[in-house]
Scaffold this motif. Structure first.
Motif, PDB file in Angstrom:
ATOM      1  N   SER A  37       0.277  -0.952   0.308  1.00 60.84           N
ATOM      2  CA  SER A  37       0.060   0.022   0.019  1.00 60.84           C
ATOM      3  C   SER A  37       0.786   1.529  -0.297  1.00 60.84           C
ATOM      4  O   SER A  37       0.332   2.482  -0.352  1.00 60.84           O
ATOM      5  CB  SER A  37      -0.837  -0.208   1.207  1.00 60.84           C
ATOM      6  N   ALA A  38       2.050   0.915   0.516  1.00 62.74           N
ATOM      7  CA  ALA A  38       2.532   2.436   1.029  1.00 62.74           C
ATOM      8  C   ALA A  38       3.249   3.011  -1.142  1.00 62.74           C
ATOM      9  O   ALA A  38       4.017   4.023  -0.672  1.00 62.74           O
ATOM     10  CB  ALA A  38       3.912   1.654   1.691  1.00 62.74           C
ATOM     11  N   MET A  39       3.284   2.273  -1.594  1.00 58.31           N
ATOM     12  CA  MET A  39       3.565   2.127  -3.132  1.00 58.31           C
ATOM     13  C   MET A  39       1.691   3.316  -4.054  1.00 58.31           C
ATOM     14  O   MET A  39       2.408   3.938  -4.883  1.00 58.31           O
ATOM     15  CB  MET A  39       3.880   1.044  -3.683  1.00 58.31           C
ATOM     16  N   VAL A  40       1.499   2.807  -2.957  1.00 58.18           N
ATOM     17  CA  VAL A  40      -0.319   2.963  -3.963  1.00 58.18           C
ATOM     18  C   VAL A  40      -0.864   4.816  -3.289  1.00 58.18           C
ATOM     19  O   VAL A  40      -0.999   5.383  -4.349  1.00 58.18           O
ATOM     20  CB  VAL A  40      -1.122   2.456  -3.415  1.00 58.18           C
ATOM     21  N   ASP A  41      -0.847   4.748  -1.496  1.00 61.99           N
ATOM     22  CA  ASP A  41      -0.590   5.817  -1.427  1.00 61.99           C
ATOM     23  C   ASP A  41      -0.127   7.318  -1.280  1.00 61.99           C
ATOM     24  O   ASP A  41       1.434   6.738  -0.896  1.00 61.99           O
ATOM     25  CB  ASP A  41      -1.078   5.568   0.610  1.00 61.99           C
ATOM     26  N   GLU A  42      -0.446   8.201  -2.076  1.00 64.62           N
ATOM     27  CA  GLU A  42       1.060   9.128  -2.441  1.00 64.62           C
ATOM     28  C   GLU A  42       1.399  10.170  -1.256  1.00 64.62           C
ATOM     29  O   GLU A  42       2.440  10.449  -1.109  1.00 64.62           O
ATOM     30  CB  GLU A  42      -0.157  10.251  -3.039  1.00 64.62           C
ATOM     31  N   THR A  43       0.688  10.250  -0.048  1.00 66.72           N
ATOM     32  CA  THR A  43       0.992  10.597   1.580  1.00 66.72           C
ATOM     33  C   THR A  43       1.716   9.437   1.969  1.00 66.72           C
ATOM     34  O   THR A  43       3.255  10.255   1.677  1.00 66.72           O
ATOM     35  CB  THR A  43       0.106  11.034   1.628  1.00 66.72           C
ATOM     36  N   ILE A  49       9.370   7.928   1.097  1.00 64.26           N
ATOM     37  CA  ILE A  49      10.981   8.195   0.585  1.00 64.26           C
ATOM     38  C   ILE A  49      11.666   9.533   1.226  1.00 64.26           C
ATOM     39  O   ILE A  49      12.771   9.523   1.218  1.00 64.26           O
ATOM     40  CB  ILE A  49      10.686   8.821  -0.822  1.00 64.26           C
ATOM     41  N   GLN A  50      11.048  10.135   2.358  1.00 65.44           N
ATOM     42  CA  GLN A  50      11.539  10.873   3.228  1.00 65.44           C
ATOM     43  C   GLN A  50      12.684  10.155   4.128  1.00 65.44           C
ATOM     44  O   GLN A  50      13.219  10.538   4.651  1.00 65.44           O
ATOM     45  CB  GLN A  50      10.379  12.151   4.046  1.00 65.44           C
ATOM     46  N   ASP A  51      12.201   8.656   4.092  1.00 63.23           N
ATOM     47  CA  ASP A  51      12.362   7.976   5.197  1.00 63.23           C
ATOM     48  C   ASP A  51      13.928   7.534   4.756  1.00 63.23           C
ATOM     49  O   ASP A  51      15.242   7.670   5.834  1.00 63.23           O
ATOM     50  CB  ASP A  51      11.961   6.706   6.235  1.00 63.23           C
ATOM     51  N   LYS A 109      11.258   5.286 -12.030  1.00 62.59           N
ATOM     52  CA  LYS A 109      11.449   6.791 -12.745  1.00 62.59           C
ATOM     53  C   LYS A 109      10.866   8.403 -12.054  1.00 62.59           C
ATOM     54  O   LYS A 109      10.995   8.797 -11.424  1.00 62.59           O
ATOM     55  CB  LYS A 109      11.781   6.942 -14.199  1.00 62.59           C
ATOM     56  N   ASN A 110       9.612   7.274 -11.562  1.00 61.40           N
ATOM     57  CA  ASN A 110       8.512   8.556 -10.369  1.00 61.40           C
ATOM     58  C   ASN A 110       9.012   8.281  -8.848  1.00 61.40           C
ATOM     59  O   ASN A 110       9.733   9.507  -8.372  1.00 61.40           O
ATOM     60  CB  ASN A 110       7.343   7.534 -10.697  1.00 61.40           C
ATOM     61  N   LEU A 111       9.658   7.400  -8.615  1.00 57.95           N
ATOM     62  CA  LEU A 111      10.805   7.108  -7.140  1.00 57.95           C
ATOM     63  C   LEU A 111      12.284   8.203  -7.465  1.00 57.95           C
ATOM     64  O   LEU A 111      12.072   9.026  -6.692  1.00 57.95           O
ATOM     65  CB  LEU A 111      10.817   5.801  -6.737  1.00 57.95           C
ATOM     66  N   VAL A 112      12.835   8.107  -8.614  1.00 59.03           N
ATOM     67  CA  VAL A 112      13.750   9.006  -8.380  1.00 59.03           C
ATOM     68  C   VAL A 112      13.807  11.037  -8.770  1.00 59.03           C
ATOM     69  O   VAL A 112      13.682  10.890  -7.857  1.00 59.03           O
ATOM     70  CB  VAL A 112      14.854   8.126 -10.150  1.00 59.03           C
ATOM     71  N   GLN A 113      12.334  10.725  -9.049  1.00 60.58           N
ATOM     72  CA  GLN A 113      11.733  12.456  -8.829  1.00 60.58           C
ATOM     73  C   GLN A 113      11.778  12.445  -7.860  1.00 60.58           C
ATOM     74  O   GLN A 113      11.750  13.843  -7.015  1.00 60.58           O
ATOM     75  CB  GLN A 113      10.526  11.734  -9.741  1.00 60.58           C
ATOM     76  N   LEU A 114      11.216  12.040  -7.310  1.00 59.48           N
ATOM     77  CA  LEU A 114      10.454  11.829  -5.565  1.00 59.48           C
ATOM     78  C   LEU A 114      11.448  12.392  -5.493  1.00 59.48           C
ATOM     79  O   LEU A 114      11.506  12.941  -4.390  1.00 59.48           O
ATOM     80  CB  LEU A 114       9.788  10.951  -5.353  1.00 59.48           C
ATOM     81  N   VAL A 115      12.814  11.510  -4.932  1.00 59.34           N
ATOM     82  CA  VAL A 115      13.940  11.655  -4.461  1.00 59.34           C
ATOM     83  C   VAL A 115      14.699  12.403  -4.297  1.00 59.34           C
ATOM     84  O   VAL A 115      14.993  13.112  -3.484  1.00 59.34           O
ATOM     85  CB  VAL A 115      15.021   9.945  -4.338  1.00 59.34           C
ATOM     86  N   ARG A 268       2.612   1.425   6.076  1.00 60.27           N
ATOM     87  CA  ARG A 268       0.990   1.760   6.234  1.00 60.27           C
ATOM     88  C   ARG A 268       0.915   2.326   6.881  1.00 60.27           C
ATOM     89  O   ARG A 268       0.525   3.710   7.522  1.00 60.27           O
ATOM     90  CB  ARG A 268      -0.532   0.410   6.298  1.00 60.27           C
ATOM     91  N   ILE A 269       2.179   2.549   8.720  1.00 63.47           N
ATOM     92  CA  ILE A 269       2.535   3.650   9.004  1.00 63.47           C
ATOM     93  C   ILE A 269       3.193   4.644   8.586  1.00 63.47           C
ATOM     94  O   ILE A 269       4.328   4.868   8.696  1.00 63.47           O
ATOM     95  CB  ILE A 269       2.888   2.705  10.854  1.00 63.47           C
ATOM     96  N   PRO A 270       2.756   5.776   8.607  1.00 57.06           N
ATOM     97  CA  PRO A 270       4.041   6.604   8.307  1.00 57.06           C
ATOM     98  C   PRO A 270       5.259   6.713   9.409  1.00 57.06           C
ATOM     99  O   PRO A 270       5.785   6.588  10.226  1.00 57.06           O
ATOM    100  CB  PRO A 270       3.122   8.669   9.252  1.00 57.06           C
ATOM    101  N   HIS A 271       6.005   7.006   8.163  1.00 57.39           N
ATOM    102  CA  HIS A 271       7.466   6.624   9.009  1.00 57.39           C
ATOM    103  C   HIS A 271       8.282   5.122   9.913  1.00 57.39           C
ATOM    104  O   HIS A 271       8.962   5.954  10.432  1.00 57.39           O
ATOM    105  CB  HIS A 271       7.858   8.502   9.928  1.00 57.39           C
ATOM    106  N   CYS A 272       7.606   4.384   9.019  1.00 54.41           N
ATOM    107  CA  CYS A 272       7.226   2.787  10.049  1.00 54.41           C
ATOM    108  C   CYS A 272       8.592   2.524  10.174  1.00 54.41           C
ATOM    109  O   CYS A 272       9.500   2.227  10.882  1.00 54.41           O
ATOM    110  CB  CYS A 272       6.957   1.934   9.244  1.00 54.41           C
ATOM    111  N   LEU A 273       9.762   2.915   9.168  1.00 58.36           N
ATOM    112  CA  LEU A 273      11.384   3.111   8.870  1.00 58.36           C
ATOM    113  C   LEU A 273      12.484   4.030   9.703  1.00 58.36           C
ATOM    114  O   LEU A 273      13.128   3.204  10.874  1.00 58.36           O
ATOM    115  CB  LEU A 273      12.007   2.952   7.693  1.00 58.36           C
TER     116      LEU A 273
END
Length: 299
Positions: A37-43, A49-51, A109-115, A268-273
């Protein structure tokens, strides 16, 4: 003491709690298998990616290995085909393989863009690049399921070079066999193979479950820390089933080939890493060798 000051002191406590982990894992490789789900939910995607970028900026050497199963299934259906699975593995004919490679390239490439948008340099590669992931055909209980690959060899030199040049590598799970045929690889398998070949300090699986339970029906039985021998016992005694079974097999194989610790986390938990790696109690399940030191600092 006013409430505002207490709030700032609480933040300072969190940073101090993270300090021993930052010291211990500085310059160590961590492989993050990113899926669910962490790949589907934009938030959630932004938070993951922030983690990972924070891990990099405090001295870790992260590598992302991503899936894309839900997105692939969506495009397979759009093309008028029906997704088919055998033992959790996608049956991949030539047409499905072409779609899977297209979709995984887009996700990559979408993940590259986010990073890059956060100010960290990233490079997205497929397992075909530099023959990073050399595979053979994988069978599902003896059944031919098409272009599904099992990783035979990882050309880790490519990833070491990217890390050395301060890039964050993002890997799409596509590989080639010795005859240069293209294969889809289960992202868990790809992450495990990469972590093993690089003797990563950590391998983290972002999933849609909280971790490993002794009793899946009872959330109170979540296991925070699990030795390899205990994991084997749980599997032998029939406590582990479904999609967790191959995941645990992957975890054990990774540890037996030099990975220090494996984490199963709820993406699904924010900032789980960050919560798992930088806090004393963690939030998922950490799996470690029988002879390993106690994982958590503190009580």
């Amino acid at each position: 003491m006013d409430k505002n000051m207490q709030k700032y002191l609480d933040k300072a406590e969190v940073l101090i709690e993270a300090l021993p982990y930052i010291q211990r894992f500085n310059r160590r490789v961590i492989v993050v298998k990113y899926g669910g789900s962490a790949m589907v939910d934009e938030t959630l995607k932004e938070q993951v990616i922030q983690d990972v970028t924070l891990l990099k900026l405090v001295g870790f050497k992260p590598i992302i290995v991503h899936g894309g199963g839900k997105e692939i299934s969506k495009w397979v259906s759009k093309a008028g085909m029906k997704p088919k699975f055998v033992n959790g593995l996608r049956v991949t004919d030539a047409e499905t393989m072409e779609l899977a490679e297209m979709v995984l390239g887009k996700v990559n490439k979408n993940l590259v863009q986010l990073v890059e948008s956060i100010g960290v340099r990233a490079i997205g590669i497929s397992g075909k690049d530099g023959n990073l992931l050399n595979v053979k055909k994988k069978l599902a209980d003896g059944e031919d399921i098409g272009f599904v690959g099992e990783v035979e060899k990882v050309n880790a030199e490519i990833l070491y070079d990217l890390l050395e040049k301060d890039f964050l590598p993002i890997v799409a799970p596509i590989g080639m066999d010795d005859h240069y045929n293209t294969y889809n690889i289960n992202a868990d398998d790809a992450a495990c193979a990469i972590a093993r070949s690089m003797r990563a300090e950590k391998l983290a699986f972002l999933t849609d479950i909280e971790g490993v339970y002794k009793d899946p029906e009872n959330p109170e039985t979540l296991i925070s820390e699990l030795k390899v021998s205990e994991a084997r016992e749980l599997m032998d005694d029939g406590y582990i089933g479904g999609g967790m079974l191959p995941k645990l097999h992957n975890c054990i194989a990774a540890i037996e080939h030099g990975v220090s610790r494996v984490h199963i986390l709820d993406g699904r938990i924010p900032h789980c890493l960050l919560l798992e790696i930088f806090t004393h109690k963690g939030i998922g399940t950490a799996i470690l060798n029988d002879g390993a030191q106690k994982y958590y600092y503190g009580d």
